[in-house]
Write a protein that holds these residues in place. Sequence first.
Motif, PDB file in Angstrom:
ATOM      1  N   THR A 240       0.831  -1.207   0.000  1.00  0.00           N
ATOM      2  CA  THR A 240       0.000   0.000   0.000  1.00  0.00           C
ATOM      3  C   THR A 240       0.866   1.258   0.000  1.00  0.00           C
ATOM      4  O   THR A 240       0.610   2.207  -0.749  1.00  0.00           O
ATOM      5  CB  THR A 240      -0.922   0.014   1.225  1.00  0.00           C
ATOM      6  N   THR A 241       1.921   1.232   0.839  1.00  0.00           N
ATOM      7  CA  THR A 241       2.820   2.384   0.873  1.00  0.00           C
ATOM      8  C   THR A 241       3.467   2.587  -0.489  1.00  0.00           C
ATOM      9  O   THR A 241       3.597   3.706  -0.965  1.00  0.00           O
ATOM     10  CB  THR A 241       3.930   2.174   1.925  1.00  0.00           C
ATOM     11  N   THR A 242       3.874   1.460  -1.104  1.00  0.00           N
ATOM     12  CA  THR A 242       4.540   1.543  -2.401  1.00  0.00           C
ATOM     13  C   THR A 242       3.656   2.223  -3.428  1.00  0.00           C
ATOM     14  O   THR A 242       4.122   3.060  -4.203  1.00  0.00           O
ATOM     15  CB  THR A 242       4.910   0.129  -2.887  1.00  0.00           C
ATOM     16  N   LYS A 243       2.359   1.873  -3.409  1.00  0.00           N
ATOM     17  CA  LYS A 243       1.454   2.457  -4.403  1.00  0.00           C
ATOM     18  C   LYS A 243       1.429   3.966  -4.315  1.00  0.00           C
ATOM     19  O   LYS A 243       1.257   4.659  -5.324  1.00  0.00           O
ATOM     20  CB  LYS A 243       0.041   1.888  -4.202  1.00  0.00           C
TER      21      LYS A 243
ATOM     22  N   LEU B 273      11.575  -0.236  -6.448  1.00  0.00           N
ATOM     23  CA  LEU B 273      10.679  -0.310  -5.290  1.00  0.00           C
ATOM     24  C   LEU B 273       9.465  -1.179  -5.618  1.00  0.00           C
ATOM     25  O   LEU B 273       9.040  -2.015  -4.806  1.00  0.00           O
ATOM     26  CB  LEU B 273      10.243   1.098  -4.885  1.00  0.00           C
ATOM     27  N   LEU B 274       8.902  -0.994  -6.807  1.00  0.00           N
ATOM     28  CA  LEU B 274       7.794  -1.852  -7.246  1.00  0.00           C
ATOM     29  C   LEU B 274       8.219  -3.311  -7.246  1.00  0.00           C
ATOM     30  O   LEU B 274       7.475  -4.195  -6.809  1.00  0.00           O
ATOM     31  CB  LEU B 274       7.347  -1.468  -8.654  1.00  0.00           C
ATOM     32  N   LEU B 275       9.455  -3.563  -7.754  1.00  0.00           N
ATOM     33  CA  LEU B 275       9.935  -4.940  -7.825  1.00  0.00           C
ATOM     34  C   LEU B 275      10.077  -5.542  -6.435  1.00  0.00           C
ATOM     35  O   LEU B 275       9.852  -6.734  -6.241  1.00  0.00           O
ATOM     36  CB  LEU B 275      11.291  -4.986  -8.537  1.00  0.00           C
ATOM     37  N   LEU B 276      10.454  -4.697  -5.447  1.00  0.00           N
ATOM     38  CA  LEU B 276      10.627  -5.211  -4.086  1.00  0.00           C
ATOM     39  C   LEU B 276       9.274  -5.533  -3.460  1.00  0.00           C
ATOM     40  O   LEU B 276       9.110  -6.542  -2.783  1.00  0.00           O
ATOM     41  CB  LEU B 276      11.370  -4.176  -3.224  1.00  0.00           C
ATOM     42  N   ALA B 277       8.297  -4.660  -3.713  1.00  0.00           N
ATOM     43  CA  ALA B 277       7.006  -4.838  -3.058  1.00  0.00           C
ATOM     44  C   ALA B 277       6.186  -5.928  -3.741  1.00  0.00           C
ATOM     45  O   ALA B 277       5.463  -6.666  -3.083  1.00  0.00           O
ATOM     46  CB  ALA B 277       6.245  -3.518  -3.062  1.00  0.00           C
ATOM     47  N   PHE B 278       6.258  -5.982  -5.068  1.00  0.00           N
ATOM     48  CA  PHE B 278       5.527  -7.029  -5.789  1.00  0.00           C
ATOM     49  C   PHE B 278       6.552  -7.999  -6.342  1.00  0.00           C
ATOM     50  O   PHE B 278       7.688  -8.001  -5.895  1.00  0.00           O
ATOM     51  CB  PHE B 278       4.675  -6.391  -6.890  1.00  0.00           C
TER      52      PHE B 278
END
Lengths: 495, 140
Positions: free
Chosen positions: B10-13, B50-55
Amino acid sequence: MTNLLLFPIIIPFFFAMILLFFKEQVVIQRVLTLIGLALSLVASCWLVATVKTEGIQTVTLGSWPAPFGITMVSDMFSALLVTTTILLTFFVVWYSFKSIGVERERFFYYPAILFMITGINGAFTTGDIFNMFVFFEVLLIASYLLIVLGGEKRQLRESIKYVLVNVISSALFVITVAYLYSVVGTLNMADISVKIAEINQPGIISVIAILFLIVFGIKGAIFPLYFWLPGSYAAPPIPVLTLFGALLTKVGVYAITRTYTLFFVHDIGFTHQFLLVLSLLTIVAGCIGALAYFDLKQIIIYNIIIAVGVILFGVAQMNTSGLEGAVYYLIHDMLIKAALFVLIGIIIYVTGTSNLREMGGLIKTHASLGWFYLIAAFGLAGIPPLSGFIGKLLIVKGGFEADNAFGSIVILASSLVVLLSVIRIFIYAFWGEPGTRTLPETNKQTYRQLMVPAVLLVLVTVVYGVGAEWLMPFMTDASNVLQEPSIYINSVLKE
Amino acid sequence: MKTNDVILQTTTKVVFFIIFLFSIHIFFAGHYTPGGGFVGGLLTTGAIVLLLLAFDLKTVQLALPFNFTVVTAIGLLLALGTAAGAIVFDVPFFTHAFDYFELPLFGKTSLHTAMLFDSGVYLVVVGSAITIIQSIGGDD
């Protein structure tokens, strides 16, 4: 055309980018690469003609005045080297259609070659010492890909050595440029030459000269900095080895020639004597290696080192004959090394081994290969009227004129060693009875398609030797600029 | 055990767009203040990382369906094309042009062809950095 001298750099660069879009379509890649190289060849021939009629061509990028922008300078020396580079790359690319294998072709083989040509032509043409560093990196990074492409165990091991040595020498290059910049405060090569003449080369400049010799000596494989070369060059497949052997060390030799004729000409007793001694030791080391091996690749690789020594001996003389001979011999050596490497590539393809002791009797089955190899071998050794003769003659003459008779005798003796080393290949591979091994199954058609570019390359070297009379005015123009830095400086700074 | 990273995702989004806008800002500010194509490209890469880390890799490739090798090639073409425009006008290579324009939203703005060159650099940096991360991270 203001930008004519940039075309041999831009066109390969442009085609390399286009090729990135066609990763999987090997046929499109081959066709586009040949078209790109042919266009560059036309542009570079046009450039040679322009330089011949109108003198040195310069363009300062971005319309800035001369010492403040990056100047690209095309004198006869660099224009000839650029033309030779593109010409032999054309034949080597043609040769690699049948020899490199589709797996490598599908993984950015042709873009890497074109990026490397961009870097090499840029390094030959640039008039800015830091820009030369950048072009060195362009060609080196492309060569890192080419040396490791395929991922065989030996390639992986040797590429680590190769990358390590070149990263260290690049770091030294930056440090040396930093030293030079802190002393003279400029990066434009013509301007550096002027500034060094103003301060009359104090000790620190001589130190920088030796540092440059170390940096370019690692790239160009002079004694004792050639240690990485025999192992690294033997690892990649033959077309890559051909490009490396014919082009990469010559960029280092060009850079030494340029800096030692343009910058460091005020304390010749020290700097050029140093270069002379190192070049003679390089010849000796190369001769020992060329005689020591029974491996086709290693013999020719050590012949690269001998040739580097011979050219630099010519440069170290700093007289008309020596420099003219160095220019003539440099271009001869690029062509003949390419021809020899593709020919031994065919021998290795036919026999399935690179060990001389396991070969024999090839002349009965592959007569044309044998005779063309013999012509190339005689050309390398310098038998008149083939291409190696005039260059070496002029270098030896320059040595006698500059009272370096001993060095000239070493060069003449080295010719015998060169002849012995390449004739040994001929005797072992082509004479006698077929070796103990049975020849592997080879495709007649593949063999013929490999022979065509190889034969054309040999013919180019023959024409280069026989047409010496016709080529001499170009060589004289090239060596005049080397001998008279003021011609170069005036055409760049336009005072 | 399956970890539940709903907070991270959620934070990443939210944070992704802040980083992305900052990278665009840095990119456009390059002519007058510190910044430019290189840092701008790296910041955009950072946002995608960051997207790659979160997803995971597949989700991100689905959201950003580009072939990043081609992005690099387009960037190179853009940079070379800007510099080679000089050939058409027969002035030295890399000669740039600029002028002031009245734009509807921005008012009086100076537009410079160096901007096009910089966007080439931006695309090359993003393309090659993501290619490196994808080919190392995607190796099963």
